[in-house]
Design a protein around this motif. Structure first.
Motif, PDB file in Angstrom:
ATOM      1  N   CYS A   9      37.368  -8.013 -12.709  1.00  0.00           N
ATOM      2  CA  CYS A   9      36.803  -6.673 -12.496  1.00  0.00           C
ATOM      3  C   CYS A   9      37.846  -5.681 -11.994  1.00  0.00           C
ATOM      4  N   VAL A  10      38.766  -6.125 -11.149  1.00  0.00           N
ATOM      5  CA  VAL A  10      39.787  -5.219 -10.617  1.00  0.00           C
ATOM      6  C   VAL A  10      41.068  -5.249 -11.447  1.00  0.00           C
ATOM      7  N   ARG A  11      40.956  -5.785 -12.657  1.00  0.00           N
ATOM      8  CA  ARG A  11      41.982  -5.712 -13.686  1.00  0.00           C
ATOM      9  C   ARG A  11      43.281  -6.454 -13.370  1.00  0.00           C
ATOM     10  N   VAL A  54      55.421 -13.686 -10.043  1.00  0.00           N
ATOM     11  CA  VAL A  54      55.317 -12.790  -8.895  1.00  0.00           C
ATOM     12  C   VAL A  54      54.018 -13.125  -8.161  1.00  0.00           C
ATOM     13  N   THR A  55      54.084 -13.163  -6.835  1.00  0.00           N
ATOM     14  CA  THR A  55      52.897 -13.421  -6.029  1.00  0.00           C
ATOM     15  C   THR A  55      52.371 -12.100  -5.490  1.00  0.00           C
ATOM     16  N   TYR A  56      51.182 -11.724  -5.946  1.00  0.00           N
ATOM     17  CA  TYR A  56      50.530 -10.506  -5.493  1.00  0.00           C
ATOM     18  C   TYR A  56      49.631 -10.857  -4.308  1.00  0.00           C
ATOM     19  N   ILE A  57      49.663 -10.029  -3.269  1.00  0.00           N
ATOM     20  CA  ILE A  57      48.813 -10.242  -2.104  1.00  0.00           C
ATOM     21  C   ILE A  57      47.812  -9.093  -2.048  1.00  0.00           C
ATOM     22  N   LEU A  58      46.531  -9.432  -2.134  1.00  0.00           N
ATOM     23  CA  LEU A  58      45.478  -8.431  -2.239  1.00  0.00           C
ATOM     24  C   LEU A  58      44.511  -8.551  -1.075  1.00  0.00           C
ATOM     25  N   GLU A  59      43.947  -7.425  -0.679  1.00  0.00           N
ATOM     26  CA  GLU A  59      42.883  -7.419   0.317  1.00  0.00           C
ATOM     27  C   GLU A  59      41.643  -6.823  -0.328  1.00  0.00           C
ATOM     28  N   VAL A  60      40.528  -7.515  -0.218  1.00  0.00           N
ATOM     29  CA  VAL A  60      39.270  -7.070  -0.807  1.00  0.00           C
ATOM     30  C   VAL A  60      38.678  -5.989   0.091  1.00  0.00           C
ATOM     31  N   LEU A  61      38.468  -4.803  -0.460  1.00  0.00           N
ATOM     32  CA  LEU A  61      37.855  -3.713   0.294  1.00  0.00           C
ATOM     33  C   LEU A  61      36.352  -3.636   0.061  1.00  0.00           C
ATOM     34  N   ASP A  62      35.938  -3.832  -1.182  1.00  0.00           N
ATOM     35  CA  ASP A  62      34.528  -3.754  -1.541  1.00  0.00           C
ATOM     36  C   ASP A  62      34.329  -4.535  -2.835  1.00  0.00           C
ATOM     37  N   LEU A  63      33.097  -4.824  -3.191  1.00  0.00           N
ATOM     38  CA  LEU A  63      32.794  -5.570  -4.405  1.00  0.00           C
ATOM     39  C   LEU A  63      32.245  -4.627  -5.470  1.00  0.00           C
ATOM     40  N   PRO A  64      32.877  -4.560  -6.633  1.00  0.00           N
ATOM     41  CA  PRO A  64      32.388  -3.682  -7.698  1.00  0.00           C
ATOM     42  C   PRO A  64      31.183  -4.285  -8.415  1.00  0.00           C
ATOM     43  N   GLU A  65      30.411  -3.426  -9.044  1.00  0.00           N
ATOM     44  CA  GLU A  65      29.250  -3.891  -9.806  1.00  0.00           C
ATOM     45  C   GLU A  65      29.682  -4.532 -11.123  1.00  0.00           C
ATOM     46  N   ARG A  67      33.260  -4.395 -14.307  1.00  0.00           N
ATOM     47  CA  ARG A  67      34.687  -4.114 -14.532  1.00  0.00           C
ATOM     48  C   ARG A  67      34.956  -2.626 -14.377  1.00  0.00           C
ATOM     49  N   LEU A  68      36.071  -2.316 -13.730  1.00  0.00           N
ATOM     50  CA  LEU A  68      36.395  -0.943 -13.370  1.00  0.00           C
ATOM     51  C   LEU A  68      37.412  -0.324 -14.311  1.00  0.00           C
ATOM     52  N   GLY A  69      37.433   0.997 -14.322  1.00  0.00           N
ATOM     53  CA  GLY A  69      38.522   1.708 -14.959  1.00  0.00           C
ATOM     54  C   GLY A  69      39.746   1.621 -14.059  1.00  0.00           C
ATOM     55  N   ALA A  70      40.921   1.781 -14.636  1.00  0.00           N
ATOM     56  CA  ALA A  70      42.154   1.598 -13.889  1.00  0.00           C
ATOM     57  C   ALA A  70      42.269   2.571 -12.715  1.00  0.00           C
ATOM     58  N   LYS A  71      41.709   3.758 -12.844  1.00  0.00           N
ATOM     59  CA  LYS A  71      41.814   4.745 -11.776  1.00  0.00           C
ATOM     60  C   LYS A  71      40.952   4.403 -10.570  1.00  0.00           C
ATOM     61  N   LEU A  72      39.925   3.600 -10.747  1.00  0.00           N
ATOM     62  CA  LEU A  72      38.993   3.281  -9.670  1.00  0.00           C
ATOM     63  C   LEU A  72      39.322   1.997  -8.915  1.00  0.00           C
ATOM     64  N   VAL A  73      40.339   1.271  -9.360  1.00  0.00           N
ATOM     65  CA  VAL A  73      40.659  -0.023  -8.758  1.00  0.00           C
ATOM     66  C   VAL A  73      41.024   0.118  -7.279  1.00  0.00           C
ATOM     67  N   MET A  75      39.797   1.749  -4.952  1.00  0.00           N
ATOM     68  CA  MET A  75      38.652   1.801  -4.038  1.00  0.00           C
ATOM     69  C   MET A  75      38.156   0.408  -3.659  1.00  0.00           C
ATOM     70  N   TYR A  76      38.503  -0.596  -4.447  1.00  0.00           N
ATOM     71  CA  TYR A  76      37.962  -1.937  -4.254  1.00  0.00           C
ATOM     72  C   TYR A  76      38.995  -2.970  -3.819  1.00  0.00           C
ATOM     73  N   VAL A  77      40.270  -2.676  -3.987  1.00  0.00           N
ATOM     74  CA  VAL A  77      41.310  -3.636  -3.625  1.00  0.00           C
ATOM     75  C   VAL A  77      42.519  -2.880  -3.082  1.00  0.00           C
ATOM     76  N   GLN A  78      43.159  -3.478  -2.074  1.00  0.00           N
ATOM     77  CA  GLN A  78      44.380  -2.909  -1.526  1.00  0.00           C
ATOM     78  C   GLN A  78      45.497  -3.920  -1.745  1.00  0.00           C
ATOM     79  N   ASP A  79      46.595  -3.455  -2.332  1.00  0.00           N
ATOM     80  CA  ASP A  79      47.706  -4.320  -2.683  1.00  0.00           C
ATOM     81  C   ASP A  79      48.715  -4.345  -1.544  1.00  0.00           C
ATOM     82  N   HIS A  80      48.976  -5.539  -0.988  1.00  0.00           N
ATOM     83  CA  HIS A  80      49.954  -5.721   0.089  1.00  0.00           C
ATOM     84  C   HIS A  80      51.171  -6.486  -0.403  1.00  0.00           C
ATOM     85  N   THR A  81      51.453  -6.446  -1.701  1.00  0.00           N
ATOM     86  CA  THR A  81      52.570  -7.169  -2.274  1.00  0.00           C
ATOM     87  C   THR A  81      53.884  -6.588  -1.759  1.00  0.00           C
TER      88      THR A  81
END
Length: 131
Positions: A9-11, A54-65, A67-73, A75-81
């Protein structure tokens, strides 16, 4: 929501079956432990995904209903890579340009000449022997 569905969902994966396979291979870890594809995801969970060396480190912010468009990702995930990992990805892109793809056939005449120039260049091999 399942972890494989969330990553789709978060692509981070193109298809859900690829996300499921990555979970089964142990490339997806949640809070430091490998997870099955059916593991539930909750906000504030930390997910690490190993993809393309590559190891991506993600933090879940919210759960989408869904699959999202790329611009909305965002809002739901924060990348700490770390930036070092992303720089490694750039280097991998440049290094792949110099290799021929498997199954691309025989080397062309120009490729053969370039290979011959490397092996026939006396200064390339003799510089180590003379010193």
């Amino acid at each position: 929501m399942r972890v494989d569905k969330y990553l789709w969902c978060v692509r981070y994966f193109k298809t859900r079956s690829i996300a499921t396979a990555a979970c089964k291979k142990g490339q997806v870890k949640m809070n430091g432990a490998s997870v099955k594809p059916s593991r539930d995801v909750y906000p504030t969970d930390k997910i690490s995904v190993r993809k393309n060396q590559v190891t991506y480190i993600l933090e879940v912010l919210d759960l989408p209903e869904s699959r999202l468009g790329a611009k909305l990702v965002g809002m739901y995930v924060q990348d700490h890579t770390p930036k070092e990992n992303l720089e490694k990805l750039e280097l991998l892109k440049y290094s792949k340009d110099y290799y021929r793809k498997k199954g691309s056939g025989r080397p062309t005449k120009k490729d053969r000449r370039d290979i011959d120039d490397i092996y026939n260049n006396d200064s390339f091999f003799s510089s180590d022997e003379e010193e």
